[in-house]
Design a protein around this motif. Structure first.
Motif, short mmCIF file in Angstrom:
data_model
loop_
_atom_site.label_atom_id
_atom_site.label_comp_id
_atom_site.label_asym_id
_atom_site.label_seq_id
_atom_site.Cartn_x
_atom_site.Cartn_y
_atom_site.Cartn_z
N PHE A 308 0.86 -1.18 0.00
CA PHE A 308 0.00 0.00 0.00
C PHE A 308 0.90 1.23 0.00
O PHE A 308 1.47 1.59 1.03
CB PHE A 308 -0.93 -0.03 1.22
CG PHE A 308 -1.75 -1.29 1.27
CD1 PHE A 308 -2.91 -1.41 0.54
CD2 PHE A 308 -1.30 -2.39 2.00
CE1 PHE A 308 -3.64 -2.59 0.54
CE2 PHE A 308 -2.03 -3.58 2.01
CZ PHE A 308 -3.19 -3.68 1.27
N VAL A 311 2.16 4.50 2.67
CA VAL A 311 1.98 4.26 4.11
C VAL A 311 3.22 3.51 4.59
O VAL A 311 3.86 2.79 3.83
CB VAL A 311 0.71 3.47 4.49
CG1 VAL A 311 -0.54 4.13 3.99
CG2 VAL A 311 0.80 2.04 4.02
N LEU A 316 1.32 0.69 9.81
CA LEU A 316 0.14 -0.05 9.38
C LEU A 316 -0.06 -1.29 10.25
O LEU A 316 -1.16 -1.55 10.75
CB LEU A 316 0.28 -0.44 7.90
CG LEU A 316 -0.89 -1.17 7.25
CD1 LEU A 316 -2.19 -0.37 7.39
CD2 LEU A 316 -0.61 -1.42 5.76
N SER A 354 5.91 -1.36 2.87
CA SER A 354 4.47 -1.18 3.09
C SER A 354 3.69 -2.43 2.68
O SER A 354 2.51 -2.36 2.39
CB SER A 354 3.97 0.03 2.30
OG SER A 354 3.96 -0.28 0.92
N VAL A 380 -5.07 2.45 6.24
CA VAL A 380 -4.31 3.03 5.12
C VAL A 380 -4.75 4.47 4.90
O VAL A 380 -3.92 5.38 4.77
CB VAL A 380 -4.48 2.18 3.84
CG1 VAL A 380 -3.97 2.93 2.61
CG2 VAL A 380 -3.75 0.84 3.97
#
Ligand SMILES: *Cc1c(COP(=O)(O)O)cnc(C)c1O
Length: 407
Positions: A308, A311, A316, A354, A380
């Motif tokens: 992702f 991020v 996360l 990520s 996210v």
């Protein structure tokens, strides 16, 4: 939140699995009443243990179209990988010293290759493409007159990417080179035929298929060609001399039952986990700049790995406290290093950082995955809102065009 869901939700079946209750039921008597040593030939306790071990061997062999004599029990796939590589290298020392493997292998292969290199072997580590696949042409080109062994994993533990095993096996046999595969992630999940695929050695593990931890196996081909190994653990000559030590009878019984259950459920279970994985993938693809890591086509049914962008992986994972997922493999996720598997596929550090590996298993439900997808989406978005990079992306600034000033 759906109150019927029990958290934390387990989506890390590639790291390990719970013991199936049916497996445990089968094991229990061998921990208490049937406690004999399978090597005791002089009494009923020993005979009962040996019979149970041989029954398990048959179930495991059947799962890969092998003969039960071709299964050597070990303490797990780490040991199996060590035995395969060191055992072949030592036995064939006079014939050659060149070994070929791949950069995305499990650490149990990579570190064993490094050890062999320090001890006089030449090792070629093949690259993978952006999809995580090795090239048959590159493998063929890497082969030398003194190549003795090729080791390529069946399916990757981080991405689920399945290598072209049958093609690799055919090439190895054509060239008279032994072929080992780390089959841990594929065993019991996708059809494996060691004969058709020309596999000479294969490492497998019980705890990845709802069996107990601390038990594994190495398939060692007996015919065409007969594969010989130098044992790495010496002792009473158990397991046809390949691996000494009193057998872990309850563990082996559990391994056999786990293999039988996996084999019988495979068609239905692979369709079910595939449908669940595709559901999760589609839900997560709704997130902008979500990227699938690894080939979609050549992949285990239950494994998903996605990045992702914009991020930070650690943040996360922190947000996803009630979901058991990993970033990288269990062995490397403690190190905070970005996954070497994803880096080898060409991902930059940021995208590798990520990434989330999500593995679906026997006890995963669709409700759980919907909850997981909602949670990932929420976190996210939350993290991106705090990110100056994301703000720039929203404004249409091409981040790659920026020259960052060092401070
Ligand atoms: C888990 C795993 C191993 C190690 O198996 P153990 O039985 O835990 O030693 C090796 N290779 C792969 C691909 C794995 O996923």
């Amino acid at each position: 939140m759906n109150m019927s869901i029990k958290t934390p939700i387990y989506l890390d079946y590639a790291a390990t699995t719970p013991i199936d209750q049916r497996v445990l039921d089968k094991m229990m008597p061998y921990l208490t009443s049937h406690y004999g040593n399978a090597a005791s030939r002089t009494h009923a306790y020993g005979w009962a243990a040996e019979e149970a071990v041989e029954g398990a061997r048959v179930e495991i062999a059947k799962t890969i179209n092998a003969d039960s004599k071709e299964i050597t029990f070990t303490s797990g796939a780490t040991e199996s990988n060590n035995l395969a590589l060191k055992g072949v290298a030592e036995y064939l020392r006079e014939q050659g010293k060149h070994i070929i493997s791949v950069v995305t292998e499990h650490k149990a292969i990579i570190d064993t290759c490094k050890h062999l290199e320090r001890n006089g072997c030449d090792v070629t580590m093949l690259p993978v493409n952006a999809e995580g696949l090795v090239s048959i042409e590159q493998l063929a080109a890497a082969m030398r007159d003194d190549t003795i062994l090729v080791s390529v994993m069946f399916a990757n533990n981080e991405t689920g990417v399945i290598q072209p095993i049958a093609e690799i096996g055919a090439l190895c046999h054509e060239r008279g080179v032994l072929f080992h595969t780390d089959g841990v992630q594929a065993f019991g999940k996708v059809p494996i035929d060691v004969k058709k695929m020309n596999i000479d050695l294969m490492s497998i593990s019980a705890h990845k298929i709802y069996g107990p931890k601390g038990v594994g196996g190495l398939y060692v081909r007996r015919r065409r060609p007969r594969v010989r190994l130098s044992p790495q653990i010496h002792g009473g000559g158990h397991e046809r001399g390949n691996r000494s030590g009193t057998l872990n009878v309850p563990g082996i019984v559990g391994f056999g039952e786990a293999a039988r259950l996996a084999r019988e459920a495979m068609p239905a279970e692979s369709a079910r986990t595939f449908a669940l994985r595709e559901h999760l993938r589609q839900r997560l693809s709704e997130i902008p700049h979500a990227i699938l890591n690894g080939s979609l086509e050549h992949r285990l049914p239950g494994t998903l790995n996605m990045s992702f962008a914009y991020v930070e992986g650690e943040s996360l994972l922190m947000g996803l406290k009630d979901i058991a997922v990993s970033s990288g493999s269990a062995c490397t996720s403690a190190s905070l290093e970005p996954s070497y598997v994803l880096r080898a596929m060409g991902l930059d550090d940021e995208l590798a950082h990520s990434s989330l590996r999500m593995t679906i298993g026997r006890f995963t439900t669709r409700d759980e995955l919907d909850y997981v997808a909602d949670q990932i989406k929420f976190h996210v978005e939350r993290l991106r809102e705090m990110s100056p990079l994301w703000e720039m992306v929203q404004e249409g600034i091409d981040l790659s065009s920026i020259e960052w000033t060092p401070h």
